[in-house]
Scaffold this motif. Structure first.
Motif, PDB file in Angstrom:
ATOM      1  N   GLU A 106      -3.199   5.713   0.150  1.00  0.00           N
ATOM      2  CA  GLU A 106      -4.216   4.734   0.571  1.00  0.00           C
ATOM      3  C   GLU A 106      -4.109   4.397   2.053  1.00  0.00           C
ATOM      4  O   GLU A 106      -5.122   4.235   2.739  1.00  0.00           O
ATOM      5  CB  GLU A 106      -4.111   3.454  -0.278  1.00  0.00           C
ATOM      6  CG  GLU A 106      -4.652   3.660  -1.679  1.00  0.00           C
ATOM      7  CD  GLU A 106      -4.768   2.362  -2.478  1.00  0.00           C
ATOM      8  OE1 GLU A 106      -4.709   1.268  -1.896  1.00  0.00           O
ATOM      9  OE2 GLU A 106      -4.916   2.467  -3.709  1.00  0.00           O
ATOM     10  N   LYS A 159       0.831  -1.211   0.000  1.00  0.00           N
ATOM     11  CA  LYS A 159       0.000   0.000   0.000  1.00  0.00           C
ATOM     12  C   LYS A 159       0.860   1.254   0.000  1.00  0.00           C
ATOM     13  O   LYS A 159       1.826   1.343   0.768  1.00  0.00           O
ATOM     14  CB  LYS A 159      -0.877   0.047   1.268  1.00  0.00           C
ATOM     15  CG  LYS A 159      -2.225  -0.563   1.083  1.00  0.00           C
ATOM     16  CD  LYS A 159      -3.141  -0.246   2.238  1.00  0.00           C
ATOM     17  CE  LYS A 159      -4.093  -1.408   2.396  1.00  0.00           C
ATOM     18  NZ  LYS A 159      -5.391  -1.052   2.879  1.00  0.00           N
ATOM     19  N   MET A 164      -7.832   0.492  -6.356  1.00  0.00           N
ATOM     20  CA  MET A 164      -7.482   0.729  -4.951  1.00  0.00           C
ATOM     21  C   MET A 164      -7.131  -0.611  -4.290  1.00  0.00           C
ATOM     22  O   MET A 164      -7.818  -1.618  -4.499  1.00  0.00           O
ATOM     23  CB  MET A 164      -8.659   1.372  -4.208  1.00  0.00           C
ATOM     24  CG  MET A 164      -8.342   1.642  -2.753  1.00  0.00           C
ATOM     25  SD  MET A 164      -9.720   2.325  -1.848  1.00  0.00           S
ATOM     26  CE  MET A 164      -9.823   3.944  -2.550  1.00  0.00           C
TER      27      MET A 164
END
Ligand SMILES: NC(=O)c1ccc[n+]([C@@H]2O[C@H](COP(=O)([O-])OP(=O)(O)OC[C@H]3O[C@@H](n4cnc5c(N)ncnc54)[C@H](O)[C@@H]3O)[C@@H](O)[C@H]2O)c1
Ligand SMILES: CC1=C(/C=C/C(C)=C/C=C/C(C)=C/C=C/C=C(C)/C=C/C=C(C)/C=C/C=C(\C)C=O)C(C)(C)CCC1
Length: 535
Positions: A70, A66, A251
């Motif tokens: 995010e 990540k 995402m």
């Protein structure tokens, strides 16, 4: 030098029962009933998250690849925002509420609703948003006045260890603690009697949790997954739909329970939609997803292999992406045009960056396929005219829905969130988190002085008119006839002029008044004409 990430360490199985017992006993001391205590604990948690920000960023990078954005927006700031919101509102939520719809006679007993803690609760986290999906429910459980054991997912091991560190640094260890582990530790935990279990994860494990809870009749909140459809009609803004859906699927490299599993696109705009997805990919990742700091990785080899197998099994055509790297656990965002509703990409939840697109003839067909694929997914995403998106909402079921977007409803931290049917039961976030972790306890106080008026409730009844006396006070008269039609009382009739509705009654009164004025004007004119001898 900053703190180092800790190696994952399982809690010794032999320690689990005594830890649970300690947390259970603390509940009986009533320590967590004190609202100020809860608020202080949550505020300490906030600052411990702040102090361990870099460690969380590092852990999420290692566990899931990540990026900063995010991890900040969906983990760190997400939980911190929640804590601020909850601590600002908790004293208000905890106040007794006066009960609604109480008859005059019962008002003397001052009925109210108290928000009572449930007791000792178990929160089981998932790997994909390790902090959000573990600390999020835990904040709700603390706010409700419960003692809590958190079991983070072992599949995000560094994040799990940072969470344990944060809890140890900030929270009262007799009230709130973290147990690390996987199936063996879960087995021991599930043998205990909990007052609530909050589970986030797969439906398969959700069934195991529910079965384990059943002998104790423990209530369970299930936050599960689904095969969420996106639908794009020919009336939609196709470019916008493509960009928004691309956002929802890239995402966390698609490891998001609410992202769409497949997209049904009107055949007339299918090519355009695919071109817009390609354009979006180069816009989001100018040097390619692999080189992007923002793009995540599959959580482990098991997940990588599962997603790859789904991709290998498709009979569709890969039109964008498609590269994978097992060493790096990398799967490129991949667009696949499929032609079969039984395709491997439709049968299962991908939980990865795969974007199967299936052409449809019309909206009815799209709705039919969506309902057949999964009756009760976690989310539905519809793009089209207002009438079309209304139709999608009216003909499908889902935990939540975003119109003209992918998963937007799931990004609002104060909006209740949860599944329906086999995508989950129960909801949380914002005020819903507090409500999920308290019991709404109805309480009355019967004053001594009212005794003479309540005497009619005591036997003997036979041969008395006690029922008659009480029924006058307590019984309601139906305001509907035997056909189910509403009957109007005479007061209502006067105010609604027999229309049954106040607005319609007012309209009718206006028309009558208008007619009266007109008649009056006409009569006046006739009288004047008579006087002037014009007839
Ligand atoms: N609705 C939501 O909010 C939400 C959020 C994230 C993930 N999910 C769903 O979760 C799934 C992926 O997450 P996951 O892989 O972490 O889920 P998972 O079900 O494998 O694991 C979740 C938790 O259950 C525990 N667990 C695993 N096997 C167990 C067993 N046999 N007995 C007892 N406990 C066990 C794990 O240790 C972990 O803490 C997807 O289906 C996704 O859609 C749902
Ligand atoms: C700022 C102005 C306006 C408003 C702008 C808005 C509303 C911007 C919104 C931006 C968003 C939504 C950014 C993205 C955020 C991503 C988030 C929060 C991701 C969250 C992920 C979650 C919760 C994942 C959950 C996963 C689960 C549950 C399971 O796996 C206007 C438009 C009002 C105009 C004035 C300026």
């Amino acid at each position: 030098m900053g703190a180092e990430l800790l190696e994952f360490k399982t809690t010794p199985v032999g320690e689990i029962n005594s830890t649970v017992e300690r947390i259970r006993q603390t509940f009986w001391t009533a320590k967590t009933r004190n609202v100020q205590f809860r608020i202080k604990q949550l505020r300490k948690l906030y600052w411990a998250i702040e102090d361990n920000k870099q460690l969380i960023l590092d852990a999420c990078k290692k566990d899931l690849g990540k990026g900063f954005f995010e991890t900040m927006i969906a983990e760190i700031a997400w939980v911190q925002n929640d804590i601020i919101y909850v601590t600002n509102n908790l004293a208000k939520w905890c106040k007794d509420e006066s009960a609604p719809d109480i008859s005059l006679a019962n008002k003397f007993m001052r009925p109210k609703i108290r928000k009572d803690p449930l007791g000792m609760v178990l929160v089981i986290g998932a790997f994909n948003f390790p902090l959000q999906l573990s600390f999020g429910p835990m904040v709700g459980a603390i706010s409700g006045g419960n003692t809590v054991i958190l079991k983070p997912s072992e599949n995000s091991p560094r994040s799990a260890m940072v969470m344990q560190k944060i809890m140890q640094e900030s929270l009262d260890p007799d009230c709130y603690t973290c147990i690390q582990g996987s199936i063996p530790e879960m087995k021991v935990l599930l043998e205990e009697k909990w007052d609530k279990i909050f589970f986030t994860g797969s439906a398969t494990v959700g069934k195991i949790i529910t079965k384990a809870a059943a002998p104790h009749l423990t209530p369970v909140v299930l936050e599960l997954g689904g095969r969420n459809p996106a639908i794009v009609t020919r009336k939609a803004d196709v470019a916008l739909a493509a960009r928004r859906l691309l956002w929802a699927k890239t995402m966390n490299a698609g490891q998001v329970c609410i992202s769409h599993n497949y997209t049904l696109v009107d055949k007339e705009v299918l090519d355009q939609f695919v071109e817009e997805l390609k354009r979006g990919l180069t816009e989001f990742f100018p040097k390619g997803a692999k080189a992007s700091e923002d793009y995540g990785r599959m959580v482990n080899t098991g997940s990588f292999n599962r997603v790859k197998k789904m991709l290998d099994g498709t009979t569709g055509k890969i039109v964008a992406g498609g590269t994978v790297d097992a060493e790096d656990l990398f799967i490129e965002p991949t667009v696949i045009v499929i032609t079969d509703t039984e395709d491997s990409l439709m049968r299962d939840e991908s939980f990865g960056p795969l974007m199967p697109v299936l052409g449809v003839d019309n909206l009815d067909q799209a709705i039919h396929i969506a309902n057949k694929t999964h009756e009760t997914p976690l989310g539905v995403y519809a793009f089209g005219s207002k009438d079309e998106t209304d139709k999608v909402l009216a003909s499908t079921r889902s935990g939540g829905a975003s119109i003209n977007d992918g998963m937007f409803h799931g990004t609002i931290g104060t909006l209740a969130f949860g599944g329906v049917g086999d995508s989950g039961s129960g909801s949380y976030r914002g005020k819903a988190s507090f409500d999920t972790f308290v019991h709404h306890r109805s309480i009355t106080h019967t004053p001594g002085w009212i005794e003479s008026m309540l005497k009619a409730r005591y036997p003997p009844f036979a041969g008395t008119n006690k029922y008659g006396q009480l029924s006058k006070m307590l019984l309601q008269k139906p305001n509907f006839d035997r056909e189910g039609n509403q009957k109007l009382g005479w007061i209502t009739w006067i105010f609604t002029l027999g229309t049954g509705g106040y607005f319609r009654g007012a309209s009718r009164a206006l028309i009558l008044a208008g007619m009266a004025v007109l008649i009056r004007v006409l009569m006046d004119r006739r009288t004047m004409n008579g006087i002037l001898g014009k007839d």
